[in-house]
Design a protein around this motif. Structure first.
Motif, PDB file in Angstrom:
ATOM      1  N   ARG A   1      67.681 -31.787  -3.077  1.00  0.00           N
ATOM      2  CA  ARG A   1      66.968 -30.810  -2.264  1.00  0.00           C
ATOM      3  C   ARG A   1      65.470 -31.135  -2.223  1.00  0.00           C
ATOM      4  N   PRO A   2      64.812 -30.824  -1.125  1.00  0.00           N
ATOM      5  CA  PRO A   2      63.361 -31.058  -1.047  1.00  0.00           C
ATOM      6  C   PRO A   2      62.631 -30.347  -2.177  1.00  0.00           C
ATOM      7  N   GLY A   3      61.653 -31.039  -2.764  1.00  0.00           N
ATOM      8  CA  GLY A   3      60.869 -30.447  -3.836  1.00  0.00           C
ATOM      9  C   GLY A   3      61.439 -30.649  -5.221  1.00  0.00           C
TER      10      GLY A   3
ATOM     11  N   ALA B   1      58.773 -39.965   2.286  1.00  0.00           N
ATOM     12  CA  ALA B   1      59.205 -38.586   2.057  1.00  0.00           C
ATOM     13  C   ALA B   1      59.811 -38.403   0.675  1.00  0.00           C
ATOM     14  N   ILE B   2      60.429 -39.452   0.146  1.00  0.00           N
ATOM     15  CA  ILE B   2      61.102 -39.373  -1.145  1.00  0.00           C
ATOM     16  C   ILE B   2      60.876 -40.665  -1.919  1.00  0.00           C
TER      17      ILE B   2
ATOM     18  N   ALA C   1      67.305 -31.944   3.065  1.00  0.00           N
ATOM     19  CA  ALA C   1      68.131 -32.208   1.897  1.00  0.00           C
ATOM     20  C   ALA C   1      69.003 -33.442   2.140  1.00  0.00           C
ATOM     21  N   VAL C   2      69.330 -34.142   1.062  1.00  0.00           N
ATOM     22  CA  VAL C   2      70.200 -35.316   1.129  1.00  0.00           C
ATOM     23  C   VAL C   2      71.526 -34.946   0.478  1.00  0.00           C
TER      24      VAL C   2
ATOM     25  N   TYR D   1      54.502 -37.429  -4.993  1.00  0.00           N
ATOM     26  CA  TYR D   1      55.789 -37.194  -4.347  1.00  0.00           C
ATOM     27  C   TYR D   1      56.368 -35.847  -4.754  1.00  0.00           C
ATOM     28  N   ALA D   2      56.629 -35.007  -3.744  1.00  0.00           N
ATOM     29  CA  ALA D   2      57.243 -33.712  -4.021  1.00  0.00           C
ATOM     30  C   ALA D   2      58.724 -33.860  -4.346  1.00  0.00           C
TER      31      ALA D   2
END
Length: 216
Positions: free
Chosen positions: A27-29, A143-144, A3-4, A170-171
């Motif tokens: 958050r991831p996803g 990743a993002i 998470a960022v 990209y998730a």
């Protein structure tokens, strides 16, 4: 990706504060749409976010960041320059290798510009340049994804093609968009910016166009 967490981000130009303080968790996803009128601070927020995560992010800037004299192939290939040794990058500059051609060509095919593979970017239309910038980010496989109005020069069907490819590749993404319908369809969270502050932050499923329009 992890998470960022952005805390109390601010930005000022000419001594005047134009953004923040803003705190935001990614958050991831999550596919996040940044919405709001021009000048609200969306691009500034994206730039600050990129400074925080550049080592794991692909960026599609509003000005595209393409090398006009180089071909579409070479501009897309630049998305992975850091993944290869310098000698290999130089080799690809002189004579594109089969491996990269076989990876990049299908991507351009899906974006409708495979016929421009060897054309210099300066010979392209605005929409073709925009798709080249998107192809570079997709090829990068970071990743993002951070994108600033990546479909502003595209008509309806092409905009949907590009947004669909972004969502597929990209998730996790943060995308500044003017088109409310695209934001609601392809993103699961809407962050609205007004006068440099977050005025809305909610899940797409709980929002309608009427909730977002006051930001414009």
């Amino acid at each position: 990706m992890d998470a960022v967490h952005l805390r109390n981000l601010t930005a000022a130009y000419g001594g005047q504060q134009v953004l923040g303080p803003i705190s935001l968790d990614i958050r991831p996803g999550e596919h996040i749409a940044l919405v709001g009128r021009s000048g609200a601070g969306k691009s500034t927020l994206l730039n600050l976010l990129y400074e925080q995560v550049r080592d794991r992010a692909a960026l599609v800037p509003q000005e595209q960041g393409l090398v006009q004299s180089l071909s579409v192939f070479h501009n897309v290939y630049m998305g992975r320059l850091s993944a290869n040794p310098r000698w290999y990058n130089i080799l690809n500059l002189v004579w594109p290798r089969r491996r990269e051609l076989e990876e990049i060509s299908p991507l351009l095919e899906r974006l409708g510009i495979v016929d421009k593979l060897r054309k210099p970017v300066e010979a392209l239309s605005g929409g073709q340049k925009q798709r080249t910038a998107v192809a570079r980010a997709l090829y990068q496989k970071a990743a993002i994804l951070l994108a600033d109005e990546p479909v502003s020069a595209l008509d309806g069907p092409l905009a949907h093609v590009v947004m669909g490819l972004i969502s597929e590749a990209y998730a996790t993404s943060v995308i500044a968009l003017h088109d409310i319908d695209l934001a609601l369809r392809y993103c699961d969270r809407i962050v609205g910016i007004r006068d440099g502050q977050i005025a809305l932050d909610d899940a797409t499923r709980r929002l309608s166009p009427a909730d977002i329009l006051p930001l414009y």
